[in-house]
Write a protein that holds these residues in place. Sequence first.
Motif, PDB file in Angstrom:
ATOM      1  N   ALA A  16       0.816  -1.217   0.000  1.00  0.00           N
ATOM      2  CA  ALA A  16       0.000   0.000   0.000  1.00  0.00           C
ATOM      3  C   ALA A  16       0.851   1.270   0.000  1.00  0.00           C
ATOM      4  N   VAL A  17       1.995   1.227   0.661  1.00  0.00           N
ATOM      5  CA  VAL A  17       2.874   2.397   0.702  1.00  0.00           C
ATOM      6  C   VAL A  17       3.421   2.700  -0.692  1.00  0.00           C
ATOM      7  N   THR A  20       0.604   4.198  -2.796  1.00  0.00           N
ATOM      8  CA  THR A  20       0.341   5.583  -2.388  1.00  0.00           C
ATOM      9  C   THR A  20       1.436   6.518  -2.887  1.00  0.00           C
ATOM     10  N   PHE A  48     -12.701   0.206   4.118  1.00  0.00           N
ATOM     11  CA  PHE A  48     -11.743   0.727   5.090  1.00  0.00           C
ATOM     12  C   PHE A  48     -11.445   2.194   4.814  1.00  0.00           C
ATOM     13  N   GLU A  49     -11.106   2.913   5.861  1.00  0.00           N
ATOM     14  CA  GLU A  49     -10.742   4.329   5.720  1.00  0.00           C
ATOM     15  C   GLU A  49      -9.513   4.478   4.832  1.00  0.00           C
ATOM     16  N   SER A  50      -8.582   3.537   4.905  1.00  0.00           N
ATOM     17  CA  SER A  50      -7.379   3.620   4.069  1.00  0.00           C
ATOM     18  C   SER A  50      -7.739   3.568   2.583  1.00  0.00           C
ATOM     19  N   ASP A  51      -8.773   2.812   2.222  1.00  0.00           N
ATOM     20  CA  ASP A  51      -9.234   2.774   0.834  1.00  0.00           C
ATOM     21  C   ASP A  51      -9.804   4.130   0.429  1.00  0.00           C
ATOM     22  N   THR A  52     -10.510   4.752   1.345  1.00  0.00           N
ATOM     23  CA  THR A  52     -11.086   6.064   1.067  1.00  0.00           C
ATOM     24  C   THR A  52      -9.985   7.092   0.846  1.00  0.00           C
ATOM     25  N   VAL A  53      -8.972   7.060   1.673  1.00  0.00           N
ATOM     26  CA  VAL A  53      -7.844   7.992   1.517  1.00  0.00           C
ATOM     27  C   VAL A  53      -7.186   7.775   0.159  1.00  0.00           C
ATOM     28  N   LEU A  54      -6.969   6.519  -0.209  1.00  0.00           N
ATOM     29  CA  LEU A  54      -6.368   6.227  -1.510  1.00  0.00           C
ATOM     30  C   LEU A  54      -7.282   6.669  -2.643  1.00  0.00           C
ATOM     31  N   ASN A  88     -17.667   7.084   4.081  1.00  0.00           N
ATOM     32  CA  ASN A  88     -16.518   6.890   3.190  1.00  0.00           C
ATOM     33  C   ASN A  88     -16.896   7.142   1.736  1.00  0.00           C
TER      34      ASN A  88
END
Length: 134
Positions: A16-17, A20, A48-54, A88
């Motif tokens: 993921a890093v 991103t 997941f929130e991480s998916d939303t950020v991406l 999200n």
Amino acid sequence: QGAAAFLRQQLRSQNAVEITQAVRLIHAYRIAGLGAELLQLIKVFIPFESDTVLNCLILNALGEVGDPAMLKPLQKIAQARLTLFPGNLWKTKKALFESLHFYPQAAARELLDIGLRSGDERIRKICRGSISDT
């Protein structure tokens, strides 16, 4: 060509890093030709929130590049209504409609119209702003 090939490889990573970082580079340097790869990474059923950020990073990068060919596939997100995570989905839609400001208005008009018909006043306001700014 070399940078695009490297970033394409990074976008296919399981890390993921790395993904991103690649999206951030595409955004910062407006690297064209990777829109299809970016679109494949967007998740509408956002667990997941991480998916939303991406998703938001990807939509910002797509907007910064401003390729009108990427607009048609974005309609799926603009028209999405049902999700287990409405907050999200709203954040993703907000990023989508904010990114339309960077596209030619004529090309983005269909998506802007979808936003103007939204039941969410915040989305309608973003779309009205995109129309009045051009």
